[in-house]
Design a protein around this motif. Structure first.
Motif, PDB file in Angstrom:
ATOM      1  N   SER A 125      19.862 -54.445  11.783  1.00  0.00           N
ATOM      2  CA  SER A 125      20.567 -55.676  12.162  1.00  0.00           C
ATOM      3  C   SER A 125      21.502 -55.449  13.335  1.00  0.00           C
ATOM      4  O   SER A 125      22.040 -54.356  13.534  1.00  0.00           O
ATOM      5  N   ILE A 126      21.654 -56.540  14.098  1.00  0.00           N
ATOM      6  CA  ILE A 126      22.361 -56.473  15.382  1.00  0.00           C
ATOM      7  C   ILE A 126      23.355 -57.623  15.461  1.00  0.00           C
ATOM      8  O   ILE A 126      22.991 -58.775  15.214  1.00  0.00           O
ATOM      9  N   GLU A 127      24.590 -57.304  15.832  1.00  0.00           N
ATOM     10  CA  GLU A 127      25.636 -58.332  15.955  1.00  0.00           C
ATOM     11  C   GLU A 127      26.366 -58.133  17.283  1.00  0.00           C
ATOM     12  O   GLU A 127      26.898 -57.050  17.547  1.00  0.00           O
ATOM     13  N   THR A 128      26.356 -59.182  18.126  1.00  0.00           N
ATOM     14  CA  THR A 128      27.082 -59.113  19.407  1.00  0.00           C
ATOM     15  C   THR A 128      27.753 -60.452  19.718  1.00  0.00           C
ATOM     16  O   THR A 128      27.830 -60.844  20.879  1.00  0.00           O
ATOM     17  N   SER A 129      28.247 -61.162  18.688  1.00  0.00           N
ATOM     18  CA  SER A 129      28.725 -62.530  18.952  1.00  0.00           C
ATOM     19  C   SER A 129      30.069 -62.594  19.658  1.00  0.00           C
ATOM     20  O   SER A 129      30.419 -63.610  20.239  1.00  0.00           O
ATOM     21  N   CYS A 130      30.840 -61.497  19.588  1.00  0.00           N
ATOM     22  CA  CYS A 130      32.180 -61.549  20.193  1.00  0.00           C
ATOM     23  C   CYS A 130      32.456 -60.230  20.926  1.00  0.00           C
ATOM     24  O   CYS A 130      31.749 -59.920  21.872  1.00  0.00           O
ATOM     25  N   ASP A 131      33.435 -59.471  20.472  1.00  0.00           N
ATOM     26  CA  ASP A 131      33.766 -58.248  21.210  1.00  0.00           C
ATOM     27  C   ASP A 131      33.439 -56.972  20.448  1.00  0.00           C
ATOM     28  O   ASP A 131      33.952 -55.912  20.763  1.00  0.00           O
ATOM     29  N   GLU A 132      32.598 -57.094  19.405  1.00  0.00           N
ATOM     30  CA  GLU A 132      32.131 -55.897  18.716  1.00  0.00           C
ATOM     31  C   GLU A 132      30.623 -55.782  18.892  1.00  0.00           C
ATOM     32  O   GLU A 132      29.903 -56.749  18.642  1.00  0.00           O
ATOM     33  N   THR A 133      30.160 -54.600  19.323  1.00  0.00           N
ATOM     34  CA  THR A 133      28.716 -54.363  19.328  1.00  0.00           C
ATOM     35  C   THR A 133      28.450 -53.602  18.042  1.00  0.00           C
ATOM     36  O   THR A 133      28.996 -52.517  17.847  1.00  0.00           O
TER      37      THR A 133
ATOM     38  N   LEU B 273      32.538 -60.214  30.519  1.00  0.00           N
ATOM     39  CA  LEU B 273      32.877 -58.795  30.356  1.00  0.00           C
ATOM     40  C   LEU B 273      32.290 -58.290  29.031  1.00  0.00           C
ATOM     41  O   LEU B 273      31.694 -57.204  28.967  1.00  0.00           O
ATOM     42  N   ALA B 274      32.439 -59.119  27.984  1.00  0.00           N
ATOM     43  CA  ALA B 274      31.881 -58.757  26.661  1.00  0.00           C
ATOM     44  C   ALA B 274      30.378 -58.536  26.768  1.00  0.00           C
ATOM     45  O   ALA B 274      29.838 -57.549  26.274  1.00  0.00           O
ATOM     46  N   LYS B 275      29.700 -59.452  27.462  1.00  0.00           N
ATOM     47  CA  LYS B 275      28.241 -59.375  27.623  1.00  0.00           C
ATOM     48  C   LYS B 275      27.827 -58.046  28.272  1.00  0.00           C
ATOM     49  O   LYS B 275      26.948 -57.344  27.794  1.00  0.00           O
ATOM     50  N   ARG B 276      28.501 -57.701  29.372  1.00  0.00           N
ATOM     51  CA  ARG B 276      28.156 -56.466  30.090  1.00  0.00           C
ATOM     52  C   ARG B 276      28.374 -55.225  29.233  1.00  0.00           C
ATOM     53  O   ARG B 276      27.561 -54.315  29.216  1.00  0.00           O
ATOM     54  N   GLU B 277      29.491 -55.229  28.514  1.00  0.00           N
ATOM     55  CA  GLU B 277      29.797 -54.068  27.668  1.00  0.00           C
ATOM     56  C   GLU B 277      28.784 -53.921  26.539  1.00  0.00           C
ATOM     57  O   GLU B 277      28.369 -52.812  26.212  1.00  0.00           O
ATOM     58  N   HIS B 278      28.392 -55.050  25.932  1.00  0.00           N
ATOM     59  CA  HIS B 278      27.359 -54.980  24.881  1.00  0.00           C
ATOM     60  C   HIS B 278      26.089 -54.347  25.453  1.00  0.00           C
ATOM     61  O   HIS B 278      25.498 -53.470  24.845  1.00  0.00           O
TER      62      HIS B 278
ATOM     63  N   GLU C  70      12.161 -58.925  28.538  1.00  0.00           N
ATOM     64  CA  GLU C  70      13.109 -59.695  27.712  1.00  0.00           C
ATOM     65  C   GLU C  70      14.561 -59.402  28.100  1.00  0.00           C
ATOM     66  O   GLU C  70      15.471 -60.116  27.715  1.00  0.00           O
ATOM     67  N   LEU C  71      14.736 -58.307  28.835  1.00  0.00           N
ATOM     68  CA  LEU C  71      16.102 -57.911  29.210  1.00  0.00           C
ATOM     69  C   LEU C  71      16.406 -58.212  30.681  1.00  0.00           C
ATOM     70  O   LEU C  71      17.270 -57.581  31.280  1.00  0.00           O
ATOM     71  N   ASP C  72      15.674 -59.200  31.228  1.00  0.00           N
ATOM     72  CA  ASP C  72      15.884 -59.616  32.619  1.00  0.00           C
ATOM     73  C   ASP C  72      17.350 -59.879  32.938  1.00  0.00           C
ATOM     74  O   ASP C  72      17.833 -59.561  34.023  1.00  0.00           O
ATOM     75  N   ARG C  73      18.028 -60.510  31.977  1.00  0.00           N
ATOM     76  CA  ARG C  73      19.430 -60.882  32.205  1.00  0.00           C
ATOM     77  C   ARG C  73      20.410 -59.823  31.724  1.00  0.00           C
ATOM     78  O   ARG C  73      21.621 -60.034  31.769  1.00  0.00           O
ATOM     79  N   GLU C  74      19.876 -58.736  31.202  1.00  0.00           N
ATOM     80  CA  GLU C  74      20.739 -57.648  30.723  1.00  0.00           C
ATOM     81  C   GLU C  74      20.386 -56.358  31.453  1.00  0.00           C
ATOM     82  O   GLU C  74      19.916 -55.396  30.849  1.00  0.00           O
TER      83      GLU C  74
ATOM     84  N   LEU D  99      26.151 -63.348  22.694  1.00  0.00           N
ATOM     85  CA  LEU D  99      25.062 -63.516  21.715  1.00  0.00           C
ATOM     86  C   LEU D  99      23.701 -63.186  22.325  1.00  0.00           C
ATOM     87  O   LEU D  99      22.857 -62.555  21.693  1.00  0.00           O
ATOM     88  N   TRP D 100      23.507 -63.615  23.580  1.00  0.00           N
ATOM     89  CA  TRP D 100      22.209 -63.404  24.228  1.00  0.00           C
ATOM     90  C   TRP D 100      21.839 -61.929  24.330  1.00  0.00           C
ATOM     91  O   TRP D 100      20.662 -61.569  24.284  1.00  0.00           O
ATOM     92  N   VAL D 101      22.836 -61.068  24.486  1.00  0.00           N
ATOM     93  CA  VAL D 101      22.515 -59.631  24.620  1.00  0.00           C
ATOM     94  C   VAL D 101      21.823 -59.147  23.350  1.00  0.00           C
ATOM     95  O   VAL D 101      20.757 -58.514  23.408  1.00  0.00           O
ATOM     96  N   GLY D 102      22.419 -59.462  22.194  1.00  0.00           N
ATOM     97  CA  GLY D 102      21.821 -59.048  20.920  1.00  0.00           C
ATOM     98  C   GLY D 102      20.447 -59.664  20.734  1.00  0.00           C
ATOM     99  O   GLY D 102      19.499 -58.995  20.310  1.00  0.00           O
ATOM    100  N   ILE D 103      20.337 -60.953  21.060  1.00  0.00           N
ATOM    101  CA  ILE D 103      19.071 -61.660  20.868  1.00  0.00           C
ATOM    102  C   ILE D 103      17.977 -61.069  21.772  1.00  0.00           C
ATOM    103  O   ILE D 103      16.873 -60.758  21.320  1.00  0.00           O
ATOM    104  N   ASN D 104      18.297 -60.899  23.046  1.00  0.00           N
ATOM    105  CA  ASN D 104      17.276 -60.363  23.959  1.00  0.00           C
ATOM    106  C   ASN D 104      16.907 -58.921  23.616  1.00  0.00           C
ATOM    107  O   ASN D 104      15.750 -58.515  23.759  1.00  0.00           O
ATOM    108  N   PHE D 105      17.875 -58.169  23.143  1.00  0.00           N
ATOM    109  CA  PHE D 105      17.600 -56.791  22.732  1.00  0.00           C
ATOM    110  C   PHE D 105      16.681 -56.806  21.496  1.00  0.00           C
ATOM    111  O   PHE D 105      15.713 -56.042  21.430  1.00  0.00           O
ATOM    112  N   ALA D 106      16.965 -57.702  20.553  1.00  0.00           N
ATOM    113  CA  ALA D 106      16.119 -57.814  19.358  1.00  0.00           C
ATOM    114  C   ALA D 106      14.694 -58.216  19.752  1.00  0.00           C
ATOM    115  O   ALA D 106      13.716 -57.691  19.209  1.00  0.00           O
ATOM    116  N   LYS D 107      14.572 -59.123  20.715  1.00  0.00           N
ATOM    117  CA  LYS D 107      13.240 -59.552  21.169  1.00  0.00           C
ATOM    118  C   LYS D 107      12.504 -58.376  21.815  1.00  0.00           C
ATOM    119  O   LYS D 107      11.299 -58.184  21.593  1.00  0.00           O
TER     120      LYS D 107
END
Ligand code: KG4
Ligand code: ZN
Length: 397
Positions: free
Chosen positions: A14-22, A62-67, A100-104, A138-146
């Motif tokens: 399971s993967i959680e990236t909704s805020c500032d915790e990866t 910033l959160a997105k990049r760090e995730h 799937e990670l085009d944006r990451e 959120l997108w980082v976790g989702i795209n990584f899961a995909k």
């Protein structure tokens, strides 16, 4: 070796990236919606709190990049912890996965390196938070899961973060031997939510009340900032308030208990925060350290009193045997003790369930638990990955 026998348990990444915790975890789940069982095999969390402290709150991009930077490293760590990380031939679908990670972009190279080194791990499904939360994060976790789903040919189950917080009490320190009885009342208290739900079963939630403005965790964070304490302020206010109670420091003002007597399950925290702002402004330089601690305790008393009163009233009205408390503010010791003594006064046999250590604030174990329920409810199917999207305002059911 291929095993054609279906194993009784489901192994979940399971993967959680909704805020500032990866956060990533591996759990094993078995049993039905009525009597589920779980075992945590690995659990890792990387907090960005220090990075955001400078801004006094979470900065989404910033959160997105760090995730994205750290997520593959955490994948390697958690699979290692769960003892399912094996060196060997990786998947040939790396190019499709990377799309799937085009944006990451920060996650691409680490994932390519991972696939060069490791084979497909022995998991059954991937659960990922799809909302609510900060959409870029959120997108980082989702795209990584995909991407992992394409690489390893595993289904993805999107999970509501708040359902995760409710489910988090299944891994407990307290009341471990007791079973949750339904219907139950769930108090959800986090940085973005203050809600009461009637829980009719896992995956069956009825919202009975919510905040009309700020969430209680947000009020803790804002008041901390007003008192010059760093982000995230909740735990710092709590420590200061405990000290004030122990040493008998008085508050320079009395604060309101918003909506304490309203005949519903609504909450409001923005007025309480403003009352602290005015008190701090009026006191100015005359505010001593003991006054500040006293004010923190008065704020905490006010914030918690309303939560406790409404939760107890809901427990009485719906005649429940179990109360669930989830979300970051569930870590608050004053809430824990006040709720316990208030519940004891109305009915000693009602059991309160709090999350186990480290599972009140954001984590991915809870996403695996709620994801297992969603998976069972959906006849053990994932969602078509092209349909999985981040939804910052996702509601429960
Ligand atoms: O559930 P969470 O980790 O993230 C969200 O989903 O929002 O909750 C974070 C919130 C923050 O507002 C933080 O200040 C608050 O929970 N918090 C606390 C405590 N620990 C975390 N508030 C009061 N007392 C605490 N001990
Ligand atoms: Zn949360």
């Amino acid at each position: 070796m291929v095993c054609y026998c279906e194993r009784a348990m489901t192994r979940i990444l399971s993967i959680e990236t909704s805020c500032d915790e990866t956060a990533l975890s591996v759990i094993e789940a078995s049993g039905t919606l009525e009597s589920p069982e779980f075992q945590v095999l690995g659990n890792v969390i990387a907090s960005q709190a220090e990075l955001h402290a400078e801004f006094g709150g979470v900065f989404p991009n910033l959160a997105k990049r760090e995730h994205a930077k750290i997520i593959t490293h955490l994948l390697e760590t958690v699979l290692g912890e769960a003892k399912i990380l094996e060196e060997g031939k990786g998947s040939k679908k790396i190019d499709d996965a990377i799309r799937e990670l085009d944006r990451e972009p920060e996650a691409q190279e680490p994932l390519r390196d991972f696939v060069k080194k490791y084979t497909t791990p022995d998991i059954d499904i991937i659960c990922v938070t799809s909302g609510p939360g900060l959409e870029p994060a959120l997108w980082v976790g989702i795209n990584f899961a995909k991407a992992l789903s394409i690489l390893w040919d595993k289904p993805v189950v999107p999970v509501n973060h708040m359902e995760g917080h409710i489910s988090s009490v299944l891994i407990q320190e307290l009341n471990a031997s007791k079973k949750i009885e339904f219907p139950a009342i769930a108090l959800l208290v986090s940085g973005g939510h203050t809600e009461l739900h009637k829980v009719n079963g896992w995956n069956q939630y009825e919202l009975i009340g919510a905040t009309k403005d700020d969430a209680v965790g947000e009020a803790f964070d804002k008041v901390a900032r007003l008192l010059g304490l760093p982000y995230p302020g909740g735990p710092k206010i709590s420590t200061l308030a405990d000290e004030a109670r122990q040493k008998g420091f008085a508050s320079p003002v009395l604060l309101p208990r918003p909506m304490l007597h309203s005949h519903d399950y609504s909450f409001s925290y923005s007025g309480l925060k403003t009352a602290v702002l005015y008190a701090a402004r009026d006191l100015g330089d005359t505010m001593t350290e003991t006054m500040k601690a006293g004010l923190a305790a008065e704020f905490e008393n006010a914030a918690i009193e309303v939560l406790v009163k409404k939760t107890v009233r809901a427990a009485e009205e719906f005649q429940v045997r179990s109360i669930i408390v989830g979300g970051g503010v569930a870590a608050n010791t004053h809430l824990r003790s006040e709720l316990a003594s208030a519940v004891q006064k109305i009915d000693e046999s009602i059991t309160i369930f709090f999350p186990g250590k480290g599972l009140s604030t954001d984590n991915s174990v809870m996403i695996g638990l709620a994801g297992y329920f969603a998976y069972l409810k959906n006849d053990k199917q994932g969602a078509p990955i092209e349909n999985i999207r981040a939804n910052g305002n996702l509601k429960i059911n």
